[in-house]
Motif scaffolding. Structure first.
Motif: not given
Length: 229
Positions: A25, A30-31, A90, A92-93, A95, A128, A131-132
């Motif tokens: 990722c 985003a952070y 980080a 959490g956002s 990519i 990560y 969450w995924h």
């Protein structure tokens, strides 16, 4: 290196070691890492006051190393805890890297274990993956701990060696995929063949220069090679 040669490198590997930020990722999409470093510095200064000898240090990991070198154990531990927390935010956002999930699933389908080997915190990697919904694709996470000496992070071979010991396999039967020079250097120092993920211009040449056995510019190339192997 040709597709067939890349497939040959992978076919000899009985375990795949993957770096996290880059191959799996974009952790700081985003952070940004620059903001993480600024927040880390601000948190330290708010609690302990301004720390000398840090004006020329950029990047959160570089700051962590310097806090460990020049500050008290209390400050160094607080810095490690704060960076861990920032990285979880980080995550959490973050990519997902295109093709990364397919790589994880393809390796699992081939019957080979996967270890994530990262300079980022164990907690950020775990968050990560959870969450995924990728935890089932990863057998082992070897990453930065709060109590860890930052000098043991890549390019030191400590993390890949820990991964090999945790899985119980020799270095020559593994391959490490990473996007940074420190990944390739750590792999080489541990005796592990390395595949560079050249996700930016100039990386292919730089990775080859420090000993990458192969390079790819997209993670999907690994899926094709795994299927070929």
């Amino acid at each position: 290196m040709t597709d067939d040669q890349l497939a040959a490198v992978l076919s000899r590997a009985r375990v795949i070691l993957l770096d996290f930020d880059g191959p799996i990722c974009s952790l700081f999409a985003a952070y940004p890492a620059s903001q993480v470093a600024a927040d880390l510095r601000a948190a330290i200064e708010a609690r302990f006051g301004e720390v000398p000898m840090l004006a020329d240090v950029d990047g959160p990991l570089q700051l962590l190393r310097r806090y460990r070198e020049v500050c008290s154990p209390e400050i160094a531990t607080f810095a490690a805890e704060t960076l861990r927390d920032c990285e979880v935010v980080a995550a959490g956002s973050a990519i997902p890297t295109p093709g990364a999930t397919n790589v994880l699933e393809s390796v699992r389908a081939s019957g080979r274990p996967v270890a994530v080997v990262s300079n980022n915190s164990v907690e950020a990697v775990a968050a990560y993956l959870d969450w995924h919904q990728l935890r089932h694709c990863v057998d082992l996470v070897v990453a930065r701990r709060v109590d860890m000496d930052p000098r043991l992070l890549k390019p030191d071979p400590y993390l890949p060696r820990q991964a090999l010991a945790g899985i119980g396999i020799g270095a020559v039967h593994a391959v490490l995929v990473g996007d940074s020079i420190s990944d390739i250097e750590a792999a080489r120092a541990a005796g592990v063949p390395a595949i560079g993920y050249a996700n930016k211009p100039g990386k292919r040449e730089a990775q080859a220069h420090v000993g990458a056995h192969a390079t790819v510019t997209a993670m999907t190339e690994l899926v094709d090679a795994l299927n070929k192997g």
